[in-house]
Design a protein around this motif. Sequence first.
Motif, mmCIF file in Angstrom:
data_model
loop_
_atom_site.group_PDB
_atom_site.id
_atom_site.type_symbol
_atom_site.label_atom_id
_atom_site.label_comp_id
_atom_site.label_asym_id
_atom_site.label_seq_id
_atom_site.Cartn_x
_atom_site.Cartn_y
_atom_site.Cartn_z
ATOM 1 N N LEU A 197 0.794 -1.315 0.118
ATOM 2 C CA LEU A 197 -0.082 0.180 0.047
ATOM 3 C C LEU A 197 0.787 1.180 0.150
ATOM 4 O O LEU A 197 1.770 1.375 0.998
ATOM 5 C CB LEU A 197 -0.826 -0.034 1.264
ATOM 6 C CG LEU A 197 -1.726 -1.314 1.389
ATOM 7 C CD1 LEU A 197 -2.056 -1.173 2.954
ATOM 8 C CD2 LEU A 197 -2.693 -1.460 0.362
ATOM 9 N N VAL A 198 0.969 2.084 -1.033
ATOM 10 C CA VAL A 198 1.594 3.238 -1.104
ATOM 11 C C VAL A 198 0.946 4.523 -1.225
ATOM 12 O O VAL A 198 -0.108 4.564 -1.981
ATOM 13 C CB VAL A 198 2.650 2.932 -2.430
ATOM 14 C CG1 VAL A 198 3.585 4.166 -2.761
ATOM 15 C CG2 VAL A 198 3.201 1.686 -2.556
ATOM 16 N N LEU A 210 -2.736 4.638 5.438
ATOM 17 C CA LEU A 210 -2.201 3.224 4.731
ATOM 18 C C LEU A 210 -1.977 2.379 5.870
ATOM 19 O O LEU A 210 -2.272 0.988 5.806
ATOM 20 C CB LEU A 210 -0.660 3.276 4.175
ATOM 21 C CG LEU A 210 -0.808 4.395 2.871
ATOM 22 C CD1 LEU A 210 0.565 4.753 2.555
ATOM 23 C CD2 LEU A 210 -1.533 3.879 1.739
ATOM 24 N N GLU A 211 -1.403 2.488 6.933
ATOM 25 C CA GLU A 211 -1.232 1.601 8.157
ATOM 26 C C GLU A 211 -2.507 1.362 8.716
ATOM 27 O O GLU A 211 -2.812 -0.132 9.051
ATOM 28 C CB GLU A 211 -0.615 2.267 9.189
ATOM 29 C CG GLU A 211 1.047 2.423 8.792
ATOM 30 C CD GLU A 211 1.961 3.336 10.048
ATOM 31 O OE1 GLU A 211 3.127 3.205 10.097
ATOM 32 O OE2 GLU A 211 1.105 4.029 10.912
ATOM 33 N N ASP A 212 -3.650 2.193 8.561
ATOM 34 C CA ASP A 212 -4.919 1.748 9.169
ATOM 35 C C ASP A 212 -5.599 0.680 8.234
ATOM 36 O O ASP A 212 -6.173 -0.471 8.528
ATOM 37 C CB ASP A 212 -5.886 2.739 9.101
ATOM 38 C CG ASP A 212 -5.439 3.896 10.443
ATOM 39 O OD1 ASP A 212 -4.868 3.361 11.193
ATOM 40 O OD2 ASP A 212 -5.762 4.986 10.230
ATOM 41 N N LEU A 213 -5.404 1.008 7.002
ATOM 42 C CA LEU A 213 -5.819 -0.152 5.937
ATOM 43 C C LEU A 213 -4.922 -1.548 6.074
ATOM 44 O O LEU A 213 -5.628 -2.625 6.026
ATOM 45 C CB LEU A 213 -5.645 0.173 4.484
ATOM 46 C CG LEU A 213 -6.319 -0.365 3.375
ATOM 47 C CD1 LEU A 213 -7.631 -0.796 3.424
ATOM 48 C CD2 LEU A 213 -5.995 0.215 1.852
ATOM 49 N N ALA A 214 -3.664 -1.458 6.137
ATOM 50 C CA ALA A 214 -2.904 -2.692 6.497
ATOM 51 C C ALA A 214 -3.531 -3.422 7.731
ATOM 52 O O ALA A 214 -3.365 -4.672 7.485
ATOM 53 C CB ALA A 214 -1.694 -2.256 6.474
ATOM 54 N N ALA A 215 -3.739 -2.610 8.638
ATOM 55 C CA ALA A 215 -4.230 -3.477 9.895
ATOM 56 C C ALA A 215 -5.575 -4.228 9.585
ATOM 57 O O ALA A 215 -5.890 -4.992 9.958
ATOM 58 C CB ALA A 215 -4.480 -2.235 10.964
ATOM 59 N N ALA A 250 1.199 -4.524 3.530
ATOM 60 C CA ALA A 250 2.271 -3.611 4.429
ATOM 61 C C ALA A 250 2.062 -2.051 3.672
ATOM 62 O O ALA A 250 1.823 -1.960 2.598
ATOM 63 C CB ALA A 250 3.515 -4.162 4.079
ATOM 64 N N ALA A 251 2.273 -0.988 4.516
ATOM 65 C CA ALA A 251 2.183 0.253 4.302
ATOM 66 C C ALA A 251 3.546 0.896 3.961
ATOM 67 O O ALA A 251 4.588 0.694 4.665
ATOM 68 C CB ALA A 251 1.540 0.910 5.179
ATOM 69 N N PHE A 252 3.686 1.656 2.889
ATOM 70 C CA PHE A 252 4.786 2.501 2.269
ATOM 71 C C PHE A 252 4.407 3.880 2.059
ATOM 72 O O PHE A 252 3.734 4.153 1.218
ATOM 73 C CB PHE A 252 5.414 1.749 1.240
ATOM 74 C CG PHE A 252 5.967 0.183 1.296
ATOM 75 C CD1 PHE A 252 7.076 -0.114 2.249
ATOM 76 C CD2 PHE A 252 5.013 -0.858 1.004
ATOM 77 C CE1 PHE A 252 7.321 -1.412 2.487
ATOM 78 C CE2 PHE A 252 5.386 -2.078 1.413
ATOM 79 C CZ PHE A 252 6.524 -2.379 2.108
ATOM 80 N N GLU A 253 5.180 4.789 2.764
ATOM 81 C CA GLU A 253 4.994 6.273 2.557
ATOM 82 C C GLU A 253 5.909 6.805 1.118
ATOM 83 O O GLU A 253 7.036 6.528 1.357
ATOM 84 C CB GLU A 253 5.290 7.105 3.753
ATOM 85 C CG GLU A 253 4.748 8.165 3.552
ATOM 86 C CD GLU A 253 5.304 9.217 4.865
ATOM 87 O OE1 GLU A 253 4.961 10.246 4.912
ATOM 88 O OE2 GLU A 253 5.940 8.543 5.815
#
Length: 311
Positions: free
Chosen positions: A66-67, A74-79, A86-89
Amino acid sequence: MIDDAVRLAGRTAMRLARGIPVVGSRFGAPPQLDLDGRVVFVTGAARGLGAEISRQAHARGARVALVGRSLEPLEDLAAELGDGAAAFEADVTDAAALRRAADGAVAAFGGIDVVVANAGIAPPSETVATIDPDEFERTIEVDLLGQWRTVRAALPAVIERRGHIALVGSIYAFFNGVLAAPYAVSKAGVEQLSRTLRVELAQHGVTAGIAYLGFIDTDLTGDAFDDQHAAAIRSAAPGFITRTMSVESAAAAVLSGVERRAAQVTAPAWVGPLLAARTLTTAVMDDVLIHSPRVNEAIQGAESAATKPDP
């Protein structure tokens, strides 16, 4: 030379025949890309279409990178998705950040099979003569060059996996861009990028395609139409063109194209016929818009608003 031309014509005819609904499967199935166990790299994944593509890809068994610009959503969606997300900024205007995100996805999941270049913004509804040059150029920076940077960052990993690149385009790739010129210019460029990639990457076993999508029920569309001039342009078009489709339907269409390694994806249903007849429809569309009183009034209103001094 004649034999080569005949073989080329035969391959082209077969490819077109395979795309015919219902009967196309009789001409042989194109190569499939099962998403189960694959790694899908999605930009603009924090909300809207990107988030829904990520959800549906994960539901099909894919691991999703998730970028996006903001890490927290993104971290909320990954959770929400759980294992395999996994989230990537990374902002798509930052090539180095995108390379770090791609490297992070490879480190986390072992590679990248599919890129979905989705991140984009909507420009203000203004004419070429009145739009702030910075706004014009920023739209192209994000909506066109952002897709190019996304592809470039992930390309070595995708080549290694003989994967697929999906560029999220728009009907504005061939629709008139009145009061949305930078967006239309960007999507026309995305179309050419997808065609180029499909040819250049074929020798590597990599496929590429573009999704010509109509208006989607997302915040981006809502923001774009939350303007009296854009609303006037919308009212001048046939209702079926500006009717929004659900984000779920749009995401399903994009992923169906990925699984089919399709060169083109169209949604909703009316987009395909208009795309096929684009030479005629674009000429007719331009003429209709030129002679539409509502469109002319919208353009005049946008120009007048741009020349008024700030209160």
